[in-house]
Design a protein around this motif. Structure first.
Motif, PDB file in Angstrom:
ATOM      1  N   SER A  82       0.832  -1.207   0.000  1.00 50.01           N
ATOM      2  CA  SER A  82       0.000   0.000   0.000  1.00 50.01           C
ATOM      3  C   SER A  82       0.860   1.247   0.000  1.00 50.01           C
ATOM      4  N   VAL A  83       0.245   2.344  -0.426  1.00 44.49           N
ATOM      5  CA  VAL A  83       0.865   3.675  -0.367  1.00 44.49           C
ATOM      6  C   VAL A  83      -0.156   4.624   0.228  1.00 44.49           C
ATOM      7  N   THR A  84       0.233   5.324   1.260  1.00 41.29           N
ATOM      8  CA  THR A  84      -0.596   6.378   1.845  1.00 41.29           C
ATOM      9  C   THR A  84       0.174   7.679   1.795  1.00 41.29           C
ATOM     10  N   VAL A  85      -0.524   8.778   2.002  1.00 41.61           N
ATOM     11  CA  VAL A  85       0.087  10.098   1.886  1.00 41.61           C
ATOM     12  C   VAL A  85       0.019  10.794   3.230  1.00 41.61           C
ATOM     13  N   GLY A  86       1.168  11.318   3.651  1.00 42.97           N
ATOM     14  CA  GLY A  86       1.233  11.978   4.939  1.00 42.97           C
ATOM     15  C   GLY A  86       1.382  13.476   4.814  1.00 42.97           C
ATOM     16  N   ALA A  87       1.994  14.079   5.839  1.00 42.38           N
ATOM     17  CA  ALA A  87       2.172  15.530   5.889  1.00 42.38           C
ATOM     18  C   ALA A  87       2.991  16.012   4.697  1.00 42.38           C
ATOM     19  N   GLY A  88       2.574  17.166   4.143  1.00 43.56           N
ATOM     20  CA  GLY A  88       3.296  17.736   3.011  1.00 43.56           C
ATOM     21  C   GLY A  88       3.120  16.961   1.731  1.00 43.56           C
ATOM     22  N   GLY A  89       2.169  16.000   1.727  1.00 39.22           N
ATOM     23  CA  GLY A  89       1.927  15.211   0.539  1.00 39.22           C
ATOM     24  C   GLY A  89       2.932  14.109   0.300  1.00 39.22           C
ATOM     25  N   ARG A  90       3.827  13.879   1.254  1.00 38.23           N
ATOM     26  CA  ARG A  90       4.863  12.864   1.042  1.00 38.23           C
ATOM     27  C   ARG A  90       4.271  11.466   1.196  1.00 38.23           C
ATOM     28  N   PRO A  91       4.457  10.600   0.182  1.00 33.78           N
ATOM     29  CA  PRO A  91       3.926   9.238   0.275  1.00 33.78           C
ATOM     30  C   PRO A  91       4.801   8.353   1.170  1.00 33.78           C
ATOM     31  N   SER A  92       4.179   7.314   1.706  1.00 33.54           N
ATOM     32  CA  SER A  92       4.926   6.292   2.446  1.00 33.54           C
ATOM     33  C   SER A  92       4.392   4.928   2.053  1.00 33.54           C
ATOM     34  N   PHE A  93       5.278   3.945   2.021  1.00 32.26           N
ATOM     35  CA  PHE A  93       4.935   2.598   1.579  1.00 32.26           C
ATOM     36  C   PHE A  93       4.633   1.712   2.787  1.00 32.26           C
ATOM     37  N   GLY A  94       3.588   0.864   2.621  1.00 33.09           N
ATOM     38  CA  GLY A  94       3.280  -0.123   3.651  1.00 33.09           C
ATOM     39  C   GLY A  94       4.193  -1.337   3.541  1.00 33.09           C
ATOM     40  N   GLU A  95       3.914  -2.341   4.371  1.00 31.91           N
ATOM     41  CA  GLU A  95       4.728  -3.547   4.378  1.00 31.91           C
ATOM     42  C   GLU A  95       4.568  -4.316   3.069  1.00 31.91           C
ATOM     43  N   PRO A  96       5.648  -4.897   2.562  1.00 32.05           N
ATOM     44  CA  PRO A  96       5.551  -5.672   1.325  1.00 32.05           C
ATOM     45  C   PRO A  96       4.824  -6.994   1.526  1.00 32.05           C
ATOM     46  N   ASN A  97       3.982  -7.353   0.549  1.00 31.08           N
ATOM     47  CA  ASN A  97       3.257  -8.633   0.551  1.00 31.08           C
ATOM     48  C   ASN A  97       3.656  -9.399  -0.703  1.00 31.08           C
ATOM     49  N   LEU A  98       4.301 -10.519  -0.542  1.00 24.27           N
ATOM     50  CA  LEU A  98       4.714 -11.332  -1.678  1.00 24.27           C
ATOM     51  C   LEU A  98       3.546 -12.205  -2.121  1.00 24.27           C
ATOM     52  N   VAL A  99       3.153 -12.032  -3.401  1.00 23.64           N
ATOM     53  CA  VAL A  99       2.064 -12.836  -3.954  1.00 23.64           C
ATOM     54  C   VAL A  99       2.642 -14.182  -4.366  1.00 23.64           C
ATOM     55  N   PRO A 100       2.108 -15.274  -3.860  1.00 21.27           N
ATOM     56  CA  PRO A 100       2.693 -16.585  -4.150  1.00 21.27           C
ATOM     57  C   PRO A 100       2.560 -16.968  -5.623  1.00 21.27           C
ATOM     58  N   ALA A 101       3.506 -17.797  -6.060  1.00 18.60           N
ATOM     59  CA  ALA A 101       3.498 -18.379  -7.408  1.00 18.60           C
ATOM     60  C   ALA A 101       3.528 -17.306  -8.491  1.00 18.60           C
ATOM     61  N   THR A 102       4.312 -16.250  -8.263  1.00 16.89           N
ATOM     62  CA  THR A 102       4.424 -15.172  -9.260  1.00 16.89           C
ATOM     63  C   THR A 102       5.859 -14.937  -9.689  1.00 16.89           C
ATOM     64  N   SER A 103       6.729 -15.902  -9.400  1.00 18.50           N
ATOM     65  CA  SER A 103       8.124 -15.756  -9.803  1.00 18.50           C
ATOM     66  C   SER A 103       8.225 -15.602 -11.323  1.00 18.50           C
ATOM     67  N   ARG A 104       9.069 -14.657 -11.742  1.00 15.76           N
ATOM     68  CA  ARG A 104       9.331 -14.363 -13.163  1.00 15.76           C
ATOM     69  C   ARG A 104       8.120 -13.780 -13.889  1.00 15.76           C
ATOM     70  N   ALA A 105       7.114 -13.380 -13.181  1.00 15.81           N
ATOM     71  CA  ALA A 105       5.947 -12.752 -13.809  1.00 15.81           C
ATOM     72  C   ALA A 105       6.091 -11.230 -13.759  1.00 15.81           C
ATOM     73  N   GLN A 106       5.559 -10.579 -14.788  1.00 17.76           N
ATOM     74  CA  GLN A 106       5.500  -9.121 -14.822  1.00 17.76           C
ATOM     75  C   GLN A 106       4.057  -8.703 -14.535  1.00 17.76           C
ATOM     76  N   PRO A 107       3.841  -7.968 -13.427  1.00 14.50           N
ATOM     77  CA  PRO A 107       2.463  -7.665 -13.023  1.00 14.50           C
ATOM     78  C   PRO A 107       1.902  -6.414 -13.678  1.00 14.50           C
ATOM     79  N   THR A 108       0.574  -6.390 -13.799  1.00 14.39           N
ATOM     80  CA  THR A 108      -0.176  -5.184 -14.159  1.00 14.39           C
ATOM     81  C   THR A 108      -1.364  -5.123 -13.213  1.00 14.39           C
ATOM     82  N   LEU A 109      -1.551  -3.985 -12.565  1.00 15.95           N
ATOM     83  CA  LEU A 109      -2.561  -3.851 -11.527  1.00 15.95           C
ATOM     84  C   LEU A 109      -3.687  -2.935 -11.994  1.00 15.95           C
ATOM     85  N   ALA A 110      -4.919  -3.318 -11.685  1.00 13.70           N
ATOM     86  CA  ALA A 110      -6.084  -2.476 -11.971  1.00 13.70           C
ATOM     87  C   ALA A 110      -7.070  -2.592 -10.825  1.00 13.70           C
TER      88      ALA A 110
END
Length: 988
Positions: A736-764
């Motif tokens: 996830s990405v949220t926005v804090g003071a001054g509009g600066r973004p911060s990233f949440g904890e990484p979540n590894l999606v299983p069985a996606t090795s060598r895949a190129q993702p597209t998110l919608a």
């Protein structure tokens, strides 16, 4: 007295060292009118053209209507002056700059009656300029000198210019003003023989109403001495200020208009002990407070006349008044700077030089002259009655500028004429060239321009010299600008070198062009000489070269209509401006044009091919500007200037990246995501005005240990949270990405999606869930996983397959939601070898119980082999599909490609239902996919520049920029501006 004497003694020493001769004698008016100019100093001097003509004055005496003299000269913060600087009998224009070292520039009057190109007459006069004046101050001088006063009390004179020269070789300190007497800028200065001794003095009125006289006197040794005399009384409420020797007295008098509009005169009284005061004021007449005044020898008599607005008080006598209708009324002249007088012609009559500030679009900084004349001068000085840059004096045959006999060529007084010297090579067929040039002559003669002599059109006089040997082409091209037109002909003729194959180039607002042998190309290039531009004076925001304005400018100056108009090559020509009443904003267009369809039928032909139809009453025309199948909508946004490519607005560099950028709207703010050095970074736009604050983006939010192994992709799911997916060595990471003071973004904890090795993702984001598309290689079908987000918990469904393959990672965007469920647009590139007519396809899947293909379309063209960017929005007229935008790079040998935008339209006869646009400028090339999102009614796009990995953003990727567009009156501009300005001056 002791202090003043010491100053005079100091000046005597310095001036005496100059060895100056005896002063000019005779009537003091020679100094007032012929050799000086007393003017406003320290205030803006903006000059504009006077639109329209006025009736001439009586044959016995008159002043011409405003005659264009030259472009910007003496504009604030410069101080304009005039006088016969080089002593050749013709007054010149000068200006002195108040900043730095107070440089003097000069625009001398040439012997043929036009100004020379300006030059520097003196590099430095000193710092802290307060006031300046021009006159024949030094004893024995036949030329006009420049006297300048400085804030430290120094008074200096630049002098010694000789006939034909254009520099002042000498600079002398002539006196010093005591501290309390130093004028305070801004000041006004006037020159006259106030003492009645035959010498020109300078009277300065400062901002506090204080007066200072700088008296010039001849000593017993024959040298000129300058004495500053503080005048005891003040002059307040002065609107205009001048001076001269009127018939009422043989000494110079100052003349002014006060706030009530009363015109006054007064002598300057100087006692034997060196004290000065202003004598009793005498009211001359009443006028408007907005009137201007000038004192000069307009009639060439011994005594000067007083000009008050349009009224000439001969000899300063209010009972002997002549109405000069050649001078515009007060409503036109009220914003002029102080009027200047000088004898430009050298006929003993002063001319009026106007530095105006009229509110009009063109000629805003020009200098105009009203020439004084009487029945002995039928040419009226250097007047040009046709306003074509060719003086009546020349057309009468009284002068042959550069040896050219204008009368023999057929030029006529009162008719607009143009002389064009045609150059060519000896290997080009003359008959073909001549036939095309005859077409040009006929075209100009047909223009709906009314001339003062009652004729219409412009008479073009083509001359053909001996052809140049083709073998000398390379040598001639090297010295082209220096060769054509011949130096002696400049300021009189135009030159066009017609060569088979071109080049096709021209100087703007000038006298030189290249062209080929065709008449259309000639008219286009010659139009540039006459100050016409491709865009009809509707400039774009991005500085795009060769921009052609909008669809509503039906001129051959526009590349849209250079060769054909409404499908007819013979209809091309300069626009008459008949559509100019409609000026449009591409962001807020009306699809109802206030013209019958016959006037705008050309819109339906190439290059635009807009769909149009008449209104029910036939008085207006309905047009589908935004290509959605609906006619007559109001307030639509569309690009109507795109034939040469999209103008996406200003380009802003906002980040550095080594991956493709990604853009989403996070709430109401754009969020930019990109990778750098295996890390992931993000910024939000924190500006308020996208037109002025494009580069205002927040500080970076980063995770430089993200292990990024490809391009990131993102989707906004709501609740002030954006989700980012990117490939790593272990597989696809979702966070996830949220926005804090001054509009600066911060990233949440990484979540590894299983069985996606060598895949190129597209998110919608689709139906409140995330759709994660997984591309592994060009032979495997594309995978799809739906992800449900509940707080910080992600539920990843099993992988489904879509019935498509792609050579590259796919693009994806949510589509419409129907009875079967939500839909998803997917963009892919297929391998070569199929007969579908293209390699790029967009496919819409309905995600119900299965992944049904509801729509698919092949796009024309071949696109770069990287993931494309898709955007979708619901749009009436194109339902149920709505509107799909595809952004991607083109193909080419380079690592980076030009970028393109395609969109679907409801017209199968146009691009098989797709409209294609190229985004202009090299800065929009990229080796990776662009990022894009809808933002404030347009498309915000980001491109990674190949040269420096800069991420550049634009806010108007549809091309619907906030620039005014519309028609322009080319023909009127040629008539009123282009003809005279293109041959405006003579080379030195």
């Amino acid at each position: 007295m002791a202090n003043r004497k010491s100053l005079v003694d100091s000046a005597r020493f310095r001036v005496a060292r100059l060895g100056l001769g005896s002063p000019r004698t005779g009537g003091s008016l020679s100094f007032v009118a012929f050799r000086f100019c007393g003017i406003l100093v320290g205030l803006a001097a903006t000059v504009l053209a006077f639109a329209g003509q006025t009736k001439g004055a009586p044959d016995t005496f008159g002043m011409t209507p405003p005659q264009f003299w030259r472009t910007a000269f003496g504009k604030s913060p410069w101080i304009p002056l005039a006088g016969d600087a080089d002593g050749d009998g013709h007054a010149d224009l000068l200006m002195i700059g108040p900043d730095g070292d107070s440089r003097i520039e000069i625009s001398r009057t040439s012997p043929i009656g036009k100004p020379f190109v300006s030059s520097v007459a003196r590099n430095t006069m000193g710092n802290g300029l307060v006031a300046a004046a021009c006159g024949a101050f030094l004893h024995g001088s036949k030329s006009a000198d420049v006297l300048a006063v400085f804030e430290d009390g120094s008074v200096r004179v630049a002098w010694g210019m000789t006939p034909g020269a254009d520099t002042y070789p000498h600079l002398s300190d002539v006196c010093k003003i005591a501290g309390e007497s130093i004028p305070k800028a801004p000041c006004r200065s006037a020159v006259a023989d106030f003492a009645g001794d035959g010498n020109p003095d300078v009277l300065i009125l400062d901002r506090e109403g204080k007066l200072l006289l700088i008296r010039a006197a001849i000593g017993q040794d024959g040298h000129t001495y300058f004495t500053p005399l503080r005048i005891s009384n003040r002059l307040l409420g002065v609107r205009q200020f001048s001076a001269g020797v009127l018939a009422t007295n043989q000494r110079g008098q100052c003349v002014w208009i006060d706030n009530a509009g009363d015109v006054w005169r007064a002598l300057v009284e100087v006692t034997r002990d060196g004290r000065a005061s202003l004598g009793s004021a005498t009211r001359i007449t009443s006028a408007s407070p907005d009137d201007h005044i000038a004192v000069g020898r307009f009639r060439g008599r011994k005594s000067a006349d007083l000009l008050v607005g349009q009224r000439l008080l001969t000899g300063g006598d209010p009972t002997a008044t002549v109405l000069l209708t050649g001078i515009p009324p007060t409503s036109v002249t009220k914003d002029d700077e102080a009027w200047v007088v000088a004898d430009l012609v050298g006929n003993g009559k002063d001319d009026l030089i106007r530095h105006c500030r009229l509110k009009q679009r063109f000629g805003g900084d020009d200098v105009y002259v009203h020439f004084a004349y009487d029945s002995t001068d039928p040419a009226k000085g250097y007047y040009c009655s046709a306003d074509d840059g060719l003086l009546d004096l020349w057309k009468m045959g009284n002068m042959k500028p550069g040896g050219i006999d204008l009368a023999a060529l057929g030029c006529k007084v009162g008719r607009r004429d143009v002389i064009v010297e045609i150059e060519r090579f000896d290997n080009d067929p003359f008959d073909n060239l001549k036939a095309n040039m005859d077409h040009v002559v006929r075209y100009f003669a047909s223009l709906p321009i009314s001339n003062p002599d009652g004729t219409t059109g412009i008479a073009v006089h083509m001359t053909y010299g001996r052809p140049w040997p083709i073998g000398k082409k390379d040598e001639l091209w090297k010295h082209f600008d220096d060769t054509f037109p011949p130096k002696a002909h400049r300021g009189v003729v135009h030159s066009v070198f017609c060569c088979n194959g071109g080049p096709l180039v021209s100087r703007f607002n000038s006298d030189l062009s290249h062209s080929n042998l065709g008449w259309k190309e000639f008219l286009h290039e010659f139009g540039h000489q006459l100050d016409l531009y491709h865009d009809g004076f509707h400039p774009n925001l991005s500085g795009l070269p060769n921009d052609s304005g909008g669809a509503l400018y039906p001129s051959l100056m526009s590349y849209f209509y250079s060769y054909s108009l409404d499908g007819d090559g013979d209809k091309v020509g300069y626009s008459d401006g008949s559509l100019a009443s409609l000026q449009v904003d591409q962001r807020h267009l009306s699809e109802r044009l206030p013209f019958p369809i016959s006037k705008v039928h050309f819109l339906s032909d190439m290059p635009f091919g807009f769909k149009i139809k008449p209104s029910a009453d036939g008085k207006s025309t309905l047009v589908d500007w935004n290509w959605n199948g609906i006619f007559g909508d109001e307030d639509v946004s569309a690009d109507i200037s795109n034939s040469q490519g999209i103008d996406p607005g200003p380009l802003w560099k906002v980040a550095k990246a080594d991956t493709a950028p990604e853009l989403v709207v996070h709430g109401d703010r754009p969020l930019l995501v990109y990778g750098r050095n295996s890390g992931v970074a993000a910024r939000t736009w924190i500006g308020n005005n996208k037109d002025t604050e494009g580069p205002r983006w927040s500080d970076e939010g980063t995770d430089m240990n993200a292990g990024l192994a490809g391009d990131p992709t993102a989707a906004y799911l709501g609740d002030q949270t954006t989700w980012v997916a990117y490939p790593t060595a272990k597989g696809t990471v979702l966070r996830s990405v949220t926005v804090g003071a001054g509009g600066r973004p911060s990233f949440g904890e990484p979540n590894l999606v299983p069985a996606t090795s060598r895949a190129q993702p597209t998110l919608a984001a689709i139906g409140g869930r995330l759709a994660l598309l997984l591309w592994r290689n060009k032979t495997w079908k594309v995978g799809l996983r739906m992800i449900t987000v509940e707080g910080s918990r992600l539920t990843v469904a099993g992988e489904r397959t879509l019935d498509i393959v792609s050579d590259v990672p796919v693009g994806a965007v949510a589509g419409p939601i129907g009875s079967e469920g939500p839909s998803l647009w997917v963009g892919r590139i297929q391998s070569d070898g199929f007969d579908h007519g293209g390699l790029t396809e967009v496919v819409r899947f309905v995600l119900g119980s299965s992944e049904r293909i509801a729509y698919r379309a092949w796009l024309g063209g071949t696109y770069a082999r990287h993931r494309m960017t898709l955007l979708w929005r619901k749009e009436a007229g194109i339902l149920p599909e709505g509107r799909v935008f595809m952004l991607s790079g083109g193909t080419g040998e380079q690592d980076a490609q030009q970028q393109f935008l395609a969109m679907n339209i409801p017209y199968p006869d146009v691009g098989n239902g797709w409209l294609y646009r190229r985004i202009q400028l090299p800065d929009f090339t990229s080796a990776s996919a662009p990022g894009a999102c809808f933002f404030q009614g347009d498309i915000l796009a980001a491109f990674r520049h190949p040269g420096d990995d800069a991420v550049n953003v634009v806010f108007y990727c549809t091309g619907a920029t906030p620039r005014p567009l519309g028609d322009f009156d080319d023909i009127g501009h040629i008539r009123d501006y282009g003809l005279s300005r293109s041959i405006r001056e003579v080379p030195r």
